[in-house]
Design an enzyme around this catalytic site. Structure first.
Site, PDB file in Angstrom:
ATOM      1  N   CYS A  68     138.927  75.345  12.242  1.00 57.40           N
ATOM      2  CA  CYS A  68     137.604  76.257  12.804  1.00 57.40           C
ATOM      3  C   CYS A  68     138.035  77.880  12.019  1.00 57.40           C
ATOM      4  CB  CYS A  68     137.045  76.075  13.047  1.00 57.40           C
ATOM      5  SG  CYS A  68     136.900  74.210  14.053  1.00 57.40           S
ATOM      6  N   CYS A  90     136.636  77.100  22.102  1.00 55.20           N
ATOM      7  CA  CYS A  90     137.947  76.274  21.877  1.00 55.20           C
ATOM      8  C   CYS A  90     139.280  77.515  22.070  1.00 55.20           C
ATOM      9  CB  CYS A  90     137.837  75.775  20.632  1.00 55.20           C
ATOM     10  SG  CYS A  90     139.614  75.033  20.195  1.00 55.20           S
ATOM     11  N   PHE A 135     126.469  58.104  -7.337  1.00 56.27           N
ATOM     12  CA  PHE A 135     127.840  58.716  -6.335  1.00 56.27           C
ATOM     13  C   PHE A 135     127.022  58.018  -5.121  1.00 56.27           C
ATOM     14  CE2 PHE A 135     128.116  61.067 -10.166  1.00 56.27           C
ATOM     15  CZ  PHE A 135     129.546  61.153 -10.224  1.00 56.27           C
ATOM     16  N   CYS A 139     128.549  68.775  -1.785  1.00 56.02           N
ATOM     17  CA  CYS A 139     129.637  69.584  -0.705  1.00 56.02           C
ATOM     18  C   CYS A 139     130.840  70.823  -1.153  1.00 56.02           C
ATOM     19  CB  CYS A 139     130.189  68.725   0.298  1.00 56.02           C
ATOM     20  SG  CYS A 139     131.276  68.133  -1.133  1.00 56.02           S
ATOM     21  N   ASN A 166     124.538  62.489  -6.323  1.00 56.84           N
ATOM     22  CA  ASN A 166     125.427  63.131  -4.466  1.00 56.84           C
ATOM     23  C   ASN A 166     127.460  63.301  -4.783  1.00 56.84           C
ATOM     24  OD1 ASN A 166     125.923  63.634  -2.450  1.00 56.84           O
ATOM     25  ND2 ASN A 166     125.939  62.223  -1.701  1.00 56.84           N
ATOM     26  N   GLN A 215     128.866  60.080   6.280  1.00 55.05           N
ATOM     27  CA  GLN A 215     128.632  61.596   6.661  1.00 55.05           C
ATOM     28  C   GLN A 215     129.671  62.284   8.126  1.00 55.05           C
ATOM     29  OE1 GLN A 215     128.490  64.556   5.057  1.00 55.05           O
ATOM     30  NE2 GLN A 215     126.822  64.202   2.861  1.00 55.05           N
TER      31      GLN A 215
END
Length: 375
Positions: free
Chosen positions: A14, A3, A241, A334, A307, A212
């Site tokens: 990142c 990158c 959820f 997550c 979720n 997502q």
């Protein structure tokens, strides 16, 4: 992944980019093992990865610079702008959209919002692409409705340049804070939802519904949940959820009774549209608070799928699930830290299997799917 933005020290989003994908997966797997230490796990499934670049279906761009020379990207804490149009996480299809939007902003007179001066109109550009047909949704996040007439007048030129733009909106966010969107959404196209399809299941994306950002891995997550549920004796299921219904729509069968609960009405509208297309008449989606819904019910489903957002489902819902005692719970998370905390509040359940999904390459974040069975 290479990158130029990272190499130049202009972006550090990142943080794990210098590690190989295999090294990242190993570190994430070790983190999950650490968080679940002391909780018996019958089966650790192999982690699921995906592409290391060009995988994001969404760009969230701060707009800075001038109306003649707008810049799309982010602002450092000192206010310095960084152009992120070349971010390698974005698919190649985003580049022509960014290129066309720069002259369009001048045509429409959308002055970029200046944070320091608290002046200007255009705050953000939010771009989403469907992997199903390449259609796109573009949202202009504006400070007010002042420039709406000019925006509408200039749109025919933009749509001629970019026919892939199926849904275009103006979102009004008047607050001088780093908030991505406001409550008011004004549609500038007849089409109001973007068609998507995972594993032959139709899904819909609306402006204010969560979806997502890694379609490749998300489709495998949903398919895995479908496989797990298909191996269980489930005739009645809750999907809490539920968002746009990705899990429930994958897991449901014509014979199954399924109720999906999500607090966002936009997401529920998407889920209902998908269920109608599939002809699943025993699916019911409602825009309610998941915890309030669950604790008000007098019946016990065979399986509850949750979720939740990063904060987890919380102790009140954990306590109620422990009392209600469905035979199975599937937890999609997550944030494995809050998931582990929640599972520890479910002492009468054992983790039958768990699997890691690398939804967020080059970061410490990941998605987890866990199947819990009542003892």
């Amino acid at each position: 992944m290479q990158c130029a933005l990272y190499d130049a020290g202009r972006c550090r989003s990142c943080q794990w980019i210098t590690q190989s994908v295999n090294e990242q997966l190993s570190a994430k797997t070790a983190d999950l093992h650490r968080l679940l230490a002391g909780l018996p796990v019958e089966q650790w499934c192999a982690p699921i990865g995906g592409p290391e670049q060009h995988f994001r279906n969404k760009a969230k761009m701060v707009v800075s610079g001038s109306v003649e020379k707008p810049l799309f990207g982010m602002l450092h804490r000192d206010g310095t702008p960084v152009d992120l149009c070349g971010c390698p996480l974005y698919p190649a299809s985003f580049a022509p959209v960014f290129s066309a939007l720069k002259p369009f902003i001048a045509r429409a007179g959308l002055t970029p919002y200046n944070v320091a001066r608290k002046r200007g109109e255009l705050k953000y550009l939010l771009l989403t692409e469907s992997q199903f047909d390449g259609g796109m949704m573009l949202r202009f996040v504006l400070r007010s409705e002042t420039k709406l007439t000019q925006l509408r007048a200039a749109l025919p030129w933009l749509r001629a340049q970019l026919p892939q733009l199926r849904v275009i909106t103006a979102n009004i966010q008047p607050v001088h804070m780093a908030i991505m969107e406001g409550e008011t959404e004004i549609y500038l196209t007849d089409q109001q939802a973007l068609a998507e399809r995972f594993n032959d299941v139709p899904l819909w994306i609306r402006p204010q519904s969560f979806f997502q950002t890694n379609p490749t891995v998300a489709s495998r997550l949903y398919a895995t949940a479908r496989d797990w549920v298909g191996q269980l004796p489930v005739r009645h299921m809750w999907d809490l959820f539920c968002g746009v219904g990705g899990f429930g729509l994958h897991c449901a069968t014509p014979q199954m009774q399924l109720t999906g609960i999500e607090i966002a009405p936009e997401a529920i509208a998407c889920a209902k549209q998908s269920a109608a297309e599939l002809g699943l008449t025993r699916l019911h989606f409602q825009a309610l608070d998941s915890t309030q819904f669950a604790t008000a019910q007098g019946e016990t489903p065979d399986l509850v799928l949750v979720n939740p957002p990063r904060r987890g489902i919380g102790k009140p819902l954990c306590d109620y699930l422990a009392q209600m005692a469905p035979r199975f719970i599937i937890y999609s998370s997550c944030n494995a830290q809050t998931m582990a905390q929640d599972i520890r509040h479910l002492p009468n359940y054992r983790i039958q299997r768990v699997q890691l999904f690398d939804m967020f390459p080059h970061t410490a974040h990941y998605e987890v799917l866990a199947l819990l069975r009542r003892l």
